[in-house]
Motif scaffolding. Structure first.
Motif, PDB file in Angstrom:
ATOM      1  N   ALA A 125       0.818  -1.217   0.000  1.00 26.45           N
ATOM      2  CA  ALA A 125       0.000   0.000   0.000  1.00 26.45           C
ATOM      3  C   ALA A 125       0.851   1.267   0.000  1.00 26.45           C
ATOM      4  N   THR A 126       1.997   1.222  -0.637  1.00 17.67           N
ATOM      5  CA  THR A 126       2.907   2.363  -0.573  1.00 17.67           C
ATOM      6  C   THR A 126       2.389   3.586  -1.340  1.00 17.67           C
ATOM      7  N   LEU A 127       1.636   3.367  -2.426  1.00 17.63           N
ATOM      8  CA  LEU A 127       1.095   4.516  -3.140  1.00 17.63           C
ATOM      9  C   LEU A 127      -0.068   5.131  -2.362  1.00 17.63           C
ATOM     10  N   SER A 128      -0.874   4.311  -1.729  1.00 12.10           N
ATOM     11  CA  SER A 128      -1.928   4.835  -0.858  1.00 12.10           C
ATOM     12  C   SER A 128      -1.323   5.656   0.276  1.00 12.10           C
ATOM     13  N   ILE A 129      -0.228   5.157   0.852  1.00 11.23           N
ATOM     14  CA  ILE A 129       0.445   5.900   1.917  1.00 11.23           C
ATOM     15  C   ILE A 129       0.979   7.217   1.388  1.00 11.23           C
ATOM     16  N   LYS A 130       1.538   7.212   0.197  1.00  6.95           N
ATOM     17  CA  LYS A 130       2.022   8.467  -0.402  1.00  6.95           C
ATOM     18  C   LYS A 130       0.911   9.499  -0.451  1.00  6.95           C
ATOM     19  N   PHE A 131      -0.233   9.109  -1.000  1.00  7.88           N
ATOM     20  CA  PHE A 131      -1.331  10.056  -1.136  1.00  7.88           C
ATOM     21  C   PHE A 131      -1.904  10.452   0.220  1.00  7.88           C
ATOM     22  N   ALA A 132      -1.930   9.525   1.164  1.00 11.31           N
ATOM     23  CA  ALA A 132      -2.429   9.843   2.498  1.00 11.31           C
ATOM     24  C   ALA A 132      -1.523  10.859   3.175  1.00 11.31           C
ATOM     25  N   LEU A 133      -0.219  10.661   3.122  1.00  7.48           N
ATOM     26  CA  LEU A 133       0.707  11.592   3.764  1.00  7.48           C
ATOM     27  C   LEU A 133       0.633  12.974   3.118  1.00  7.48           C
ATOM     28  N   GLU A 134       0.476  13.011   1.820  1.00  5.10           N
ATOM     29  CA  GLU A 134       0.340  14.311   1.149  1.00  5.10           C
ATOM     30  C   GLU A 134      -0.947  15.008   1.578  1.00  5.10           C
ATOM     31  N   ALA A 135      -2.033  14.262   1.716  1.00  7.96           N
ATOM     32  CA  ALA A 135      -3.303  14.846   2.139  1.00  7.96           C
ATOM     33  C   ALA A 135      -3.228  15.372   3.567  1.00  7.96           C
ATOM     34  N   LEU A 136      -2.348  14.791   4.375  1.00  9.47           N
ATOM     35  CA  LEU A 136      -2.205  15.205   5.770  1.00  9.47           C
ATOM     36  C   LEU A 136      -1.185  16.328   5.968  1.00  9.47           C
ATOM     37  N   GLY A 137      -0.573  16.788   4.886  1.00  9.45           N
ATOM     38  CA  GLY A 137       0.355  17.910   4.986  1.00  9.45           C
ATOM     39  C   GLY A 137       1.813  17.512   5.089  1.00  9.45           C
ATOM     40  N   PHE A 138       2.135  16.251   4.796  1.00  5.81           N
ATOM     41  CA  PHE A 138       3.517  15.781   4.885  1.00  5.81           C
ATOM     42  C   PHE A 138       4.122  15.569   3.497  1.00  5.81           C
ATOM     43  N   GLY A 139       3.606  16.251   2.523  1.00  9.10           N
ATOM     44  CA  GLY A 139       4.096  16.089   1.161  1.00  9.10           C
ATOM     45  C   GLY A 139       5.045  17.200   0.743  1.00  9.10           C
ATOM     46  N   PRO A 140       5.517  17.108  -0.478  1.00 13.12           N
ATOM     47  CA  PRO A 140       5.336  15.954  -1.361  1.00 13.12           C
ATOM     48  C   PRO A 140       5.987  14.702  -0.778  1.00 13.12           C
ATOM     49  N   CYS A 141       5.439  13.548  -1.132  1.00 12.77           N
ATOM     50  CA  CYS A 141       5.961  12.278  -0.634  1.00 12.77           C
ATOM     51  C   CYS A 141       6.729  11.580  -1.749  1.00 12.77           C
ATOM     52  N   HIS A 142       7.986  11.298  -1.468  1.00 10.47           N
ATOM     53  CA  HIS A 142       8.827  10.570  -2.418  1.00 10.47           C
ATOM     54  C   HIS A 142       8.286   9.155  -2.579  1.00 10.47           C
ATOM     55  N   HIS A 143       8.514   8.565  -3.763  1.00 10.47           N
ATOM     56  CA  HIS A 143       7.974   7.236  -4.083  1.00 10.47           C
ATOM     57  C   HIS A 143       8.655   6.828  -5.380  1.00 10.47           C
TER      58      HIS A 143
END
Length: 233
Positions: free
Chosen positions: A14-32
């Motif tokens: 679920a690494t792409l889901s985590i990427k989008f979740a972290l970005e939605a929570l203000g921790f982005g951009p998220c590397h992937h």
């Protein structure tokens, strides 16, 4: 910008889901890995240097607030140590289901054949297959390696820094761990085997033009983001 969150789960956890979740929570951009592909002419040489023991984490993660997926999951020890204030999120799954997933997607012969001769292929060899150092088509070997690797993460990080997270639990445990409000959004669900297969196509279709590959990766990220938040939780 120093990394604030390190998602240490391997690809197909679920690494792409985590990427989008972290970005939605203000921790982005998220590397992937998708971000590597979208900027491969700059990122791939940096990661090959890291694989050779010469990482420049500040340059690799310049502009990013978090990271998820390969290649960073391979270097979790080094990155966790380099960013001592970052919180760590580990996603795992049943080892046999993980084996089935990687065998049909990112570790599959058709995926490797599709990228043969590209910078992405060299990157995957150096940061995905090389560190495993074994036959990735051997279920017993790879599932044992997977369990031991995840146990090393759980045992190697202080409990107050680490969340062992199941995306099926949705926003609440993640938001509580990161001390942020729960957003009024469905938790992102994306990157199924079918989606990855449709996006990547059959073996041999990957362009030899790095700029074309970068454009494709950027479009793929946006497509997956739109689908992730369109899903019903």
């Amino acid at each position: 910008m120093a990394l604030r969150v390190i998602a240490a789960g391997l690809g197909r956890n679920a690494t792409l889901s985590i990427k989008f979740a972290l970005e939605a929570l203000g921790f982005g951009p998220c590397h992937h890995m998708t971000e590597v592909f979208a900027d491969e002419q700059r990122q791939v040489p940096l990661w090959l240097e890291a694989a050779a023991g010469r990482p420049d984490w500040d340059v690799i993660f310049e502009g990013f607030g978090s990271t998820s997926d390969y290649p960073s999951a391979t270097f979790w020890r080094e990155i966790v140590e380099y960013y001592p204030n970052a919180k760590i999120v580990l996603t795992t799954r049943d080892p046999d289901r993980w084996f089935d997933s990687v065998s049909q997607t990112i570790f599959s012969p058709w995926m490797q054949d599709a990228h043969a001769g590209t910078a992405a292929h060299a990157l995957m060899q150096a940061t995905m297959f090389g560190p495993i150092a074994g036959n990735v088509s051997d279920r017993a070997f790879l599932t044992d390696w997977y369990v031991r690797r995840n146990r090393a993460v759980l045992d190697g990080i202080a409990a107050q820094r680490l969340l062992h997270f199941d995306v099926q639990d949705g926003w609440h445990p993640l938001c509580q761990f990161l001390d942020v409000p729960v957003p009024d959004l469905p938790f992102p669900r994306t990157n199924s085997r079918a989606q990855l297969g449709r996006a990547s196509g059959a073996a041999g279709v990957v362009s030899s033009d790095p700029q074309a590959r970068e454009r494709f990766a950027r479009l793929y990220i946006e497509l997956m983001r739109d689908q992730a938040f369109a899903a019903v939780e």
